[in-house]
Design an enzyme around this catalytic site. Structure first.
Site, short mmCIF file in Angstrom:
data_model
loop_
_atom_site.label_atom_id
_atom_site.label_comp_id
_atom_site.label_asym_id
_atom_site.label_seq_id
_atom_site.Cartn_x
_atom_site.Cartn_y
_atom_site.Cartn_z
N TYR A 187 -18.08 15.43 -14.45
CA TYR A 187 -18.55 13.92 -14.47
C TYR A 187 -19.79 13.73 -13.25
O TYR A 187 -19.45 14.20 -12.08
CB TYR A 187 -17.42 13.02 -14.42
N LYS B 279 -9.79 5.69 -18.78
CA LYS B 279 -9.88 6.19 -20.18
C LYS B 279 -8.82 6.11 -21.01
O LYS B 279 -8.46 4.94 -21.26
CB LYS B 279 -10.68 7.53 -19.80
N ASP C 81 -9.40 18.12 -13.89
CA ASP C 81 -9.73 16.67 -14.26
C ASP C 81 -9.29 16.61 -16.06
O ASP C 81 -10.20 17.32 -16.71
CB ASP C 81 -11.03 16.32 -14.11
N ARG D 219 1.07 -1.15 -0.06
CA ARG D 219 -0.10 -0.17 0.03
C ARG D 219 0.92 1.15 0.01
O ARG D 219 0.65 2.06 -0.38
CB ARG D 219 -0.87 0.06 1.03
N1 PLP Z 1 -13.51 11.95 -14.55
C1 PLP Z 1 -14.02 11.99 -15.64
C2 PLP Z 1 -14.06 13.15 -16.75
C3 PLP Z 1 -14.85 10.63 -15.78
O1 PLP Z 1 -15.16 10.46 -17.37
C4 PLP Z 1 -14.77 9.54 -14.88
C5 PLP Z 1 -15.34 8.28 -15.26
O2 PLP Z 1 -16.20 8.20 -16.16
C6 PLP Z 1 -14.17 9.89 -13.60
C7 PLP Z 1 -13.42 11.05 -13.54
C8 PLP Z 1 -14.03 8.74 -12.67
O3 PLP Z 1 -13.19 7.76 -12.96
P1 PLP Z 1 -13.39 6.27 -12.53
O4 PLP Z 1 -14.46 5.69 -13.43
O5 PLP Z 1 -12.11 5.74 -13.12
O6 PLP Z 1 -13.39 6.13 -11.13
#
Ligand code: PLP
Length: 384
Positions: free
Chosen positions: A98, A195, A170, A46
């Site tokens: 998101y 992604k 993000d 960890r």
């Molecule tokens: N940020 C964006 C722009 C996303 O599209 C997503 C997931 O779809 C996330 C954060 C969250 O990521 P995760 O699904 O890997 O937890």
């Protein structure tokens, strides 16, 4: 070294013991110590793992950071950032975020006495009105999800810093191929590595990259204390994905650009939201801020209703009906019923996430096949 070279070599030195050009996957959860109370480079998985550390080195290099932390998911990474905050602190976030981030900021962080305001980060004056003397974190997504809005990262960083707050970006949609927020003044870059970074729909992961070692140490402390780390097998997959990131993102963006132009001229479509189109409100800024392409995400609005958008999203053959994005296979979804279903419906409406909105993640398939697929799905509208 240039981006593509670093994607392959940063963090990926040949294994000193065997000469293997791909470093081994280290699966051990614990490490023998030199003596009681003495610590080697690694002690417990960890706290640190060589495979994870290798991919963190690559990520830091690609995002121009001093260091990176790899997490079990994108949400674990964002959650870690919120845990820098204290009771009574405030988060200002963009409106185009998101659905899972929206849910975290509205349903989880308030439990710790941290409140949140959403404001339009694409218009600085409007965004400024969301600041309070307690704002410690400004959070934007760029391009925004799902309307592909473009925010001025440098201006948002200045705004945050003037008010004693950190700017977190993000960067999932752009990837470091197209935008590197730390170079524009952001303090924290976050990715859903699930992604583009992974790129093959076969891993769940997240990442934070920063340029200040002291901030890195604070985030590492939270990550180690709370435990949402990326496992060694997923660290390996992420490392493998990063090697082709530049090629994939540029090829997928080229296809998205062609599809956006085609859709923009289709009478069945009301509006195409793609930063590469001159009609997009963020086009000029995207030209300055993005590195030679506009990304492979695009959304469009149908002239019709919720049901019609659903019918089109369910009628494609190659574009698979699924949330997520950024992989080699193209995906289609309806934000109102899928990725942004966790939004309060009134917030969805206020922030322009209409029921007729459809979001595409354009993959690596041939553009002619993708165009044909969308064409036949849009015909489903006529049939209805
Ligand atoms: N940020 C964006 C722009 C996303 O599209 C997503 C997931 O779809 C996330 C954060 C969250 O990521 P995760 O699904 O890997 O937890």
């Amino acid at each position: 070294m240039k981006f593509r070279t670093r994607a392959i070599h940063a963090g990926n030195a040949p294994d000193p013991q065997t000469g293997a050009v791909v470093p081994p996957i280290h699966v051990a959860s614990t490490y023998v110590q030199p003596g009681a109370g003495q610590w080697g480079q690694f002690d417990y998985a960890r706290s640190g793992n060589p495979t994870r550390q290798a991919v963190e080195t690559t990520l830091a290099s690609l995002e121009s950071g001093c260091g990176a932390l790899a997490f079990a998911s994108g949400m674990a990474a964002i959650h870690c950032v919120t845990m820098l905050l204290q009771h009574s602190d405030h988060i200002l976030a963009g409106t185009d975020i998101y659905g899972g981030t929206y849910r975290l900021f509205h349903k989880i962080t308030p439990r710790a006495g941290i409140d949140i305001t959403l404001a339009d980060s694409t218009r600085l004056e409007a965004f400024t009105t969301g600041l309070t003397p307690r704002t410690r974190l400004v959070w934007i997504e760029n391009p925004g999800n799902p309307r592909l809005t473009i925010s001025d990262i440098r201006a948002c960083a200045e705004l945050a810093h003037q008010h004693g707050a950190l700017l977190g970006v993000d960067n999932t949609f752009a990837s470091p191929v197209l935008t590197r927020p730390l170079e524009l003044g952001a303090d924290i870059v976050m990715h859903s590595a699930t992604k583009y970074l992974g790129g093959h729909s076969d891993l769940l992961g997240g990442a934070l990259v920063v340029r200040d070692p002291e901030l890195l140490a604070r985030l590492y402390f939270v990550q180690n204390a709370t435990g949402g780390v990326l496992g060694p097998f997923d660290s390996f997959l992420l490392s493998r994905g990063l090697k082709t990131l530049d090629l994939r993102v540029r090829a997928q963006s080229a296809t998205a650009w062609q599809l956006a132009q085609w859709l923009a001229n289709d009478p069945r479509i009301d509006r195409v939201l793609y930063p590469g189109l001159p009609s997009h409100p963020g086009h000029a800024l995207a030209q300055r801020q993005m590195d030679g392409a506009f990304g492979a995400m695009l959304s469009f609005e149908l002239r019709g209703s919720f049901d019609q958008a659903r019918r089109v999203a369910q009628s494609t053959q190659l574009f698979q009906l699924a949330v997520s994005l950024g992989a080699v296979e193209s995906l289609i979804e309806q934000p109102a019923s899928m990725s942004h279903a966790s939004y309060d419906p009134s917030d969805r409406q206020r922030h322009g996430i209409s029921d007729g909105l459809i979001r595409l993640s354009v993959g690596l398939e041939d553009v002619a096949d993708l165009q044909h697929d969308l064409d036949q799905a849009l015909d489903a509208l006529d049939a209805g």
